[in-house]
Design a protein around this motif. Sequence first.
Motif, short mmCIF file in Angstrom:
data_model
loop_
_atom_site.label_atom_id
_atom_site.label_comp_id
_atom_site.label_asym_id
_atom_site.label_seq_id
_atom_site.Cartn_x
_atom_site.Cartn_y
_atom_site.Cartn_z
N PRO A 187 2.73 -0.38 -0.69
CA PRO A 187 1.34 0.17 -1.46
C PRO A 187 1.93 1.08 -2.64
O PRO A 187 3.35 1.86 -2.65
CB PRO A 187 1.42 0.74 -0.10
CG PRO A 187 1.78 0.02 0.63
CD PRO A 187 3.27 -0.28 0.21
N THR A 188 0.63 2.03 -2.97
CA THR A 188 1.05 3.14 -3.87
C THR A 188 1.83 4.40 -3.49
O THR A 188 2.79 5.14 -3.90
CB THR A 188 -0.69 3.44 -4.66
OG1 THR A 188 -1.37 2.96 -3.48
CG2 THR A 188 -0.23 2.23 -5.55
N THR A 189 1.63 4.69 -2.01
CA THR A 189 1.99 5.62 -1.60
C THR A 189 3.59 5.59 -1.43
O THR A 189 4.33 7.11 -1.65
CB THR A 189 1.25 5.73 -0.44
OG1 THR A 189 2.35 4.68 0.07
CG2 THR A 189 0.19 6.20 -0.27
N GLU B 104 -7.07 -0.80 -2.38
CA GLU B 104 -5.15 -0.83 -1.13
C GLU B 104 -5.32 -1.04 0.06
O GLU B 104 -5.36 -0.97 0.92
CB GLU B 104 -4.73 0.12 -1.96
CG GLU B 104 -3.29 0.09 -1.53
CD GLU B 104 -2.16 0.79 -2.20
OE1 GLU B 104 -3.46 1.77 -2.96
OE2 GLU B 104 -1.62 1.28 -2.41
N ASP B 105 -7.25 0.12 0.37
CA ASP B 105 -7.24 0.11 1.58
C ASP B 105 -8.14 -1.68 1.60
O ASP B 105 -8.07 -1.51 3.10
CB ASP B 105 -8.76 -0.01 1.58
CG ASP B 105 -8.50 2.43 1.18
OD1 ASP B 105 -7.48 2.82 1.87
OD2 ASP B 105 -9.94 3.01 0.93
N GLU C 244 9.72 0.36 2.29
CA GLU C 244 8.57 0.77 2.46
C GLU C 244 8.89 2.28 3.27
O GLU C 244 8.73 3.57 2.67
CB GLU C 244 7.20 0.06 3.00
CG GLU C 244 6.20 1.17 2.61
CD GLU C 244 4.74 1.05 3.16
OE1 GLU C 244 4.59 -0.29 3.62
OE2 GLU C 244 3.88 1.74 3.38
N ARG D 126 7.90 1.93 -8.56
CA ARG D 126 7.52 1.59 -7.84
C ARG D 126 8.43 0.43 -7.23
O ARG D 126 8.53 -0.87 -7.15
CB ARG D 126 6.19 1.16 -8.00
CG ARG D 126 4.55 0.12 -6.84
CD ARG D 126 3.91 1.02 -6.74
NE ARG D 126 3.11 0.46 -5.92
CZ ARG D 126 2.07 -0.25 -6.49
NH1 ARG D 126 1.92 0.56 -7.58
NH2 ARG D 126 1.16 -0.75 -5.73
N ARG E 198 -2.14 1.75 9.75
CA ARG E 198 -2.67 1.56 8.88
C ARG E 198 -3.82 3.13 8.48
O ARG E 198 -4.29 3.52 7.22
CB ARG E 198 -4.14 0.85 8.67
CG ARG E 198 -5.22 0.22 7.87
CD ARG E 198 -6.50 -0.30 8.28
NE ARG E 198 -7.26 0.54 9.65
CZ ARG E 198 -8.06 0.64 9.12
NH1 ARG E 198 -8.54 0.87 7.34
NH2 ARG E 198 -9.57 1.34 9.60
N ARG F 113 -1.02 5.61 6.57
CA ARG F 113 -1.43 5.11 4.77
C ARG F 113 -2.24 5.49 4.85
O ARG F 113 -2.75 6.67 3.16
CB ARG F 113 -1.07 3.44 4.73
CG ARG F 113 0.22 3.29 5.31
CD ARG F 113 0.23 2.05 4.07
NE ARG F 113 1.49 1.00 4.76
CZ ARG F 113 1.22 -0.38 5.49
NH1 ARG F 113 0.09 -0.83 5.90
NH2 ARG F 113 2.10 -0.73 5.19
N GLY G 125 -4.95 -2.74 2.80
CA GLY G 125 -4.68 -2.46 4.10
C GLY G 125 -4.53 -2.90 4.81
O GLY G 125 -4.17 -3.13 6.10
N ARG H 176 -2.53 8.05 1.21
CA ARG H 176 -3.07 8.34 0.03
C ARG H 176 -4.06 9.57 -0.41
O ARG H 176 -3.84 9.34 -1.47
CB ARG H 176 -4.18 6.65 -0.50
CG ARG H 176 -3.71 5.39 0.57
CD ARG H 176 -3.20 4.92 -1.07
NE ARG H 176 -4.75 4.73 -1.99
CZ ARG H 176 -5.77 4.08 -1.44
NH1 ARG H 176 -5.69 3.65 -0.51
NH2 ARG H 176 -6.57 4.26 -2.17
#
Lengths: 122, 433
Positions: free
Chosen positions: A50-52, A11-12, B278, A110, B221, B224, A15, B228
């Motif tokens: 995103p997983t967040t 994901e990083d 989101e 999700r 970025r 986020r 992203g 995480r």
Amino acid sequence: MLYAILCYHDEDFVGSWSKDQDEAVMKKLAVVQEKLTSQGRLGPVARLLPTTAAATLRKEDPPLVLDGPYAETKEQLLGFYIVDCKNLDDALDVARDLGAANPGGAYEVRPVGVFRPGGIPA
Amino acid sequence: MSETDTAWIETALTSARPQAVGALLRYFRDLDTAEEAFQNACLRALKTWPQNGPPRDPAAWLIMVGRNVAIDEVRRTRKQQPLPEDDQAISDLDDAEGALADRLDGSHYRDDILRLMFICCHPQLPATQQIALALRIVSGLTVKQIARAFLVSDAAMEQRITRAKAKVAEAGTPFETPGAVERSERLAGVAAMIYLIFNEGYSASGDTAELRKPLCEEAIRLARLLLRLFQSEPEIMGLTALILLQHARSAARFAADGSLILLDDQDRTLWNGTMIAEGLALIDKAMRHRRSGPYQIQAAIAALHARASTPDETDWTQIDLLYGALELVQPSPVVTLNRAVAVSKVRGPQAALDLIEPLAPKLANYFHFYGVRGAFLMQLGRNDEARIAFDRAIALANTSAEAAHIRMHIDRLIRDSQPKGANGGARQGAKAK
């Protein structure tokens, strides 16, 4: 036999794509998808946020809502639903109902960023 | 190697950067050394990755190689210098990196990244230096890129970053793993720095918006990334939601001529739906924690705007309540001024005007105060007083776009004050509200 193809990536890394890089990937994917569509073989396609943005419902009694994605190596992904929900609470209610019928494990809730229903006849 | 390959490797380096520089900083305890070690590791990556393929864990590879190159360097220059701990430099990096990288302790990453960010938002640095340092060290933007985003010369930016680094070195920074209390304090500082970066980009005017957009994207970025690391912190969810919801409107914020388009007048079909989705998902999640804070409240306000498909559908009553809550946790005349806009929609311009009158001494030099005040007076038909407020606003405008926007109000006043029937101006003016 229908096959699910699940997309994994860091994901990083994803992203950190620039808008141009992201669009370039999506364009190349569209070519592959187009081919499958013309053959009548493509079902639903979804790109997840995103997983967040994820929450996880552990199907304990009572069910436990956790922040973040589902991460438990001893359990496996066994299936998935796409459900139209007003908001997270609504989605968690659905997951709770499912969980009551099917004990153990967890549901990751999700949000979907892009959804194409596809053309495989039901 | 083709140009596209390089682009992908650079993306991998950017994404691994906070983790790698953070770990190298823990090891060397010096920003310049850590940064240089990372640069050297990147050079090696550009050479070896295209041939051998990318490593399984790029960040771990970069940390390992960066460390070894720097230690080799120390050996070469000072033969007598003892090596840190018992690490050995490896000359045959290609064969050794895989196994060694796997042995790196991943549990340190979280604190490494936080420490790296925390150093950049050192309380002794002025905000502009914090942002510049973070963009240089955490994001790895070049001095030239940062200078361009800040609209200053390369030399001035170079100096700003050098000064910031010197101040950080001088102040000394604790490198041990932070405890729970300190971590939450650091987290708040880091969140504030990310929001500063975002605002630096977002406050751009029409002609510089494109140039400064990378600052907003970088802030997203970083937010986020922070989320995480701290997945259950509602304020970090709120911050991320807030900047996503604001940035989602960027395509609709400016007209072709560079002038600012107000929320009510924006073409909402230009808003970025994915970013809004989101943001809404994150604020939904945050609210479930029942531990509200200023970012969450502001994000909730932004969410109410985002949920309305037309301006008329905006839930102003709820926005008024949220601003009331924000006044409690973060009292400021600017918050009250923003609340007044919601009050004017719910209870009319007189109530809104009553709310902001006491703010006059504190906001005597604030552009938006006079813009908003003028708008309320105009709605009440007190056109002469409105005109005075607008004139004052123009005198205080920071950008040409702000001034142009106020001039538009004045034009409307002039149109309205003409006798009825003259070009139908009065009716048009009323409708435009």
